[in-house]
Write a protein that holds these residues in place. Structure first.
Motif, PDB file in Angstrom:
ATOM      1  N   LEU A   1       0.825  -1.212   0.000  1.00  0.00           N
ATOM      2  CA  LEU A   1       0.000   0.000   0.000  1.00  0.00           C
ATOM      3  C   LEU A   1       0.857   1.258   0.000  1.00  0.00           C
ATOM      4  O   LEU A   1       0.540   2.240  -0.673  1.00  0.00           O
ATOM      5  CB  LEU A   1      -0.952  -0.006   1.197  1.00  0.00           C
ATOM      6  CG  LEU A   1      -2.066  -1.042   1.129  1.00  0.00           C
ATOM      7  CD1 LEU A   1      -2.793  -1.138   2.466  1.00  0.00           C
ATOM      8  CD2 LEU A   1      -3.042  -0.713   0.006  1.00  0.00           C
ATOM      9  N   VAL A   2       1.947   1.234   0.762  1.00  0.00           N
ATOM     10  CA  VAL A   2       2.860   2.379   0.781  1.00  0.00           C
ATOM     11  C   VAL A   2       3.531   2.523  -0.588  1.00  0.00           C
ATOM     12  O   VAL A   2       3.593   3.613  -1.153  1.00  0.00           O
ATOM     13  CB  VAL A   2       3.907   2.242   1.907  1.00  0.00           C
ATOM     14  CG1 VAL A   2       4.923   3.373   1.855  1.00  0.00           C
ATOM     15  CG2 VAL A   2       3.224   2.207   3.278  1.00  0.00           C
TER      16      VAL A   2
ATOM     17  N   ALA B   1       2.516   1.619  -3.439  1.00  0.00           N
ATOM     18  CA  ALA B   1       1.563   2.029  -4.475  1.00  0.00           C
ATOM     19  C   ALA B   1       1.506   3.542  -4.631  1.00  0.00           C
ATOM     20  O   ALA B   1       1.155   4.038  -5.707  1.00  0.00           O
ATOM     21  CB  ALA B   1       0.174   1.477  -4.161  1.00  0.00           C
ATOM     22  N   GLN B   2       1.880   4.273  -3.587  1.00  0.00           N
ATOM     23  CA  GLN B   2       1.858   5.731  -3.645  1.00  0.00           C
ATOM     24  C   GLN B   2       3.215   6.336  -3.995  1.00  0.00           C
ATOM     25  O   GLN B   2       3.349   7.556  -4.034  1.00  0.00           O
ATOM     26  CB  GLN B   2       1.352   6.296  -2.319  1.00  0.00           C
ATOM     27  CG  GLN B   2      -0.092   5.951  -2.052  1.00  0.00           C
ATOM     28  CD  GLN B   2      -0.664   6.662  -0.841  1.00  0.00           C
ATOM     29  OE1 GLN B   2      -0.017   7.486  -0.197  1.00  0.00           O
ATOM     30  NE2 GLN B   2      -1.907   6.354  -0.516  1.00  0.00           N
ATOM     31  N   CYS B   3       4.184   5.504  -4.253  1.00  0.00           N
ATOM     32  CA  CYS B   3       5.528   5.973  -4.613  1.00  0.00           C
ATOM     33  C   CYS B   3       5.664   6.059  -6.130  1.00  0.00           C
ATOM     34  O   CYS B   3       4.987   5.340  -6.865  1.00  0.00           O
ATOM     35  CB  CYS B   3       6.586   4.998  -4.094  1.00  0.00           C
ATOM     36  SG  CYS B   3       6.687   4.887  -2.305  1.00  0.00           S
TER      37      CYS B   3
ATOM     38  N   PRO C   1      -0.302   0.130  -8.594  1.00  0.00           N
ATOM     39  CA  PRO C   1      -1.559   0.301  -7.850  1.00  0.00           C
ATOM     40  C   PRO C   1      -2.068  -1.047  -7.348  1.00  0.00           C
ATOM     41  O   PRO C   1      -1.802  -2.090  -7.938  1.00  0.00           O
ATOM     42  CB  PRO C   1      -2.512   0.906  -8.878  1.00  0.00           C
ATOM     43  CG  PRO C   1      -1.912   0.606 -10.207  1.00  0.00           C
ATOM     44  CD  PRO C   1      -0.437   0.426 -10.005  1.00  0.00           C
TER      45      PRO C   1
ATOM     46  N   PRO D   1     -10.234   4.026  -1.241  1.00  0.00           N
ATOM     47  CA  PRO D   1      -8.918   4.615  -1.507  1.00  0.00           C
ATOM     48  C   PRO D   1      -8.184   4.922  -0.199  1.00  0.00           C
ATOM     49  O   PRO D   1      -8.785   5.332   0.789  1.00  0.00           O
ATOM     50  CB  PRO D   1      -9.235   5.913  -2.253  1.00  0.00           C
ATOM     51  CG  PRO D   1     -10.659   5.798  -2.682  1.00  0.00           C
ATOM     52  CD  PRO D   1     -11.327   4.830  -1.755  1.00  0.00           C
TER      53      PRO D   1
ATOM     54  N   PRO E   1      -3.367   9.962   0.974  1.00  0.00           N
ATOM     55  CA  PRO E   1      -1.913  10.095   0.876  1.00  0.00           C
ATOM     56  C   PRO E   1      -1.242   9.738   2.204  1.00  0.00           C
ATOM     57  O   PRO E   1      -1.663  10.185   3.272  1.00  0.00           O
ATOM     58  CB  PRO E   1      -1.713  11.570   0.524  1.00  0.00           C
ATOM     59  CG  PRO E   1      -2.980  11.956  -0.177  1.00  0.00           C
ATOM     60  CD  PRO E   1      -4.067  11.166   0.520  1.00  0.00           C
ATOM     61  N   LEU E   2      -0.222   8.912   2.105  1.00  0.00           N
ATOM     62  CA  LEU E   2       0.476   8.415   3.286  1.00  0.00           C
ATOM     63  C   LEU E   2       1.727   9.231   3.548  1.00  0.00           C
ATOM     64  O   LEU E   2       2.362   9.729   2.608  1.00  0.00           O
ATOM     65  CB  LEU E   2       0.850   6.948   3.088  1.00  0.00           C
ATOM     66  CG  LEU E   2      -0.327   5.995   2.924  1.00  0.00           C
ATOM     67  CD1 LEU E   2       0.136   4.632   2.442  1.00  0.00           C
ATOM     68  CD2 LEU E   2      -1.093   5.879   4.240  1.00  0.00           C
TER      69      LEU E   2
ATOM     70  N   ARG F   1       7.891   5.002   4.183  1.00  0.00           N
ATOM     71  CA  ARG F   1       8.686   4.315   3.158  1.00  0.00           C
ATOM     72  C   ARG F   1       9.904   3.609   3.740  1.00  0.00           C
ATOM     73  O   ARG F   1      10.060   2.401   3.514  1.00  0.00           O
ATOM     74  CB  ARG F   1       9.070   5.305   2.063  1.00  0.00           C
ATOM     75  CG  ARG F   1       7.848   5.851   1.332  1.00  0.00           C
ATOM     76  CD  ARG F   1       8.176   7.019   0.453  1.00  0.00           C
ATOM     77  NE  ARG F   1       6.961   7.521  -0.193  1.00  0.00           N
ATOM     78  CZ  ARG F   1       6.921   8.597  -0.934  1.00  0.00           C
ATOM     79  NH1 ARG F   1       8.024   9.293  -1.161  1.00  0.00           N
ATOM     80  NH2 ARG F   1       5.785   8.976  -1.476  1.00  0.00           N
TER      81      ARG F   1
END
Length: 137
Positions: A61-62, A64-66, A71, A81, A84-85, A90
């Motif tokens: 999940l982390v 996926a936002q990098c 996704p 959804p 934003p983390l 990371r």
């Protein structure tokens, strides 16, 4: 671990974790991920780390936002959804993945017993590469 495939959410524990992430309020989702990542990352090497499947799912999940992250499209991941983390998740996710691929880690042992450790480790290495390349701030 009831697993049906090699994906990060393709086991009972990770699928349940996806539901737990959905159940958390939006402002608490990062805390849910942080808790499982910290538990894995902080397990001493001499202690046996079991149930690391949640940490793998949290790292996915982390990641996926990098930049370059994949996704989460599986039906077994969170349905809602993930907001934003924080970037500090990371390096924590990298530490958790490193612990999961070291000695005394149940997920690695289970995949080795199934003869699929190379495939599982390749997926973990791909997650780790995305996380390690992303800025931590």
């Amino acid at each position: 671990m009831g697993a049906w495939d090699i994906g990060h959410f393709d086991n009972d524990t990770a699928a349940d974790f996806g539901g737990r992430v959905d159940d958390a309020e939006p402002e608490e989702k990062a805390d849910v991920l942080r808790a499982v990542l910290t538990a894995a990352a902080d397990t001493a090497p001499e202690d046996y780390l079991d149930e690391g499947e949640e940490a793998v799912a949290a790292a996915a999940l982390v990641a996926a936002q990098c930049p370059g992250g994949e996704p989460i499209t599986t039906a077994y991941g969170p349905k809602d959804p993930v907001p934003p983390l924080p970037a500090d998740l990371r390096p924590l996710a990298v530490r958790a993945l490193d612990r999961l691929t070291g000695a005394n880690a149940e997920p690695l042992d289970l995949w080795a017993e199934a003869g699929a450790e190379k495939e599982w480790l390749a997926g973990i290495a791909a997650l780790r590469a995305v996380l390690a390349a992303a800025p931590a701030e």
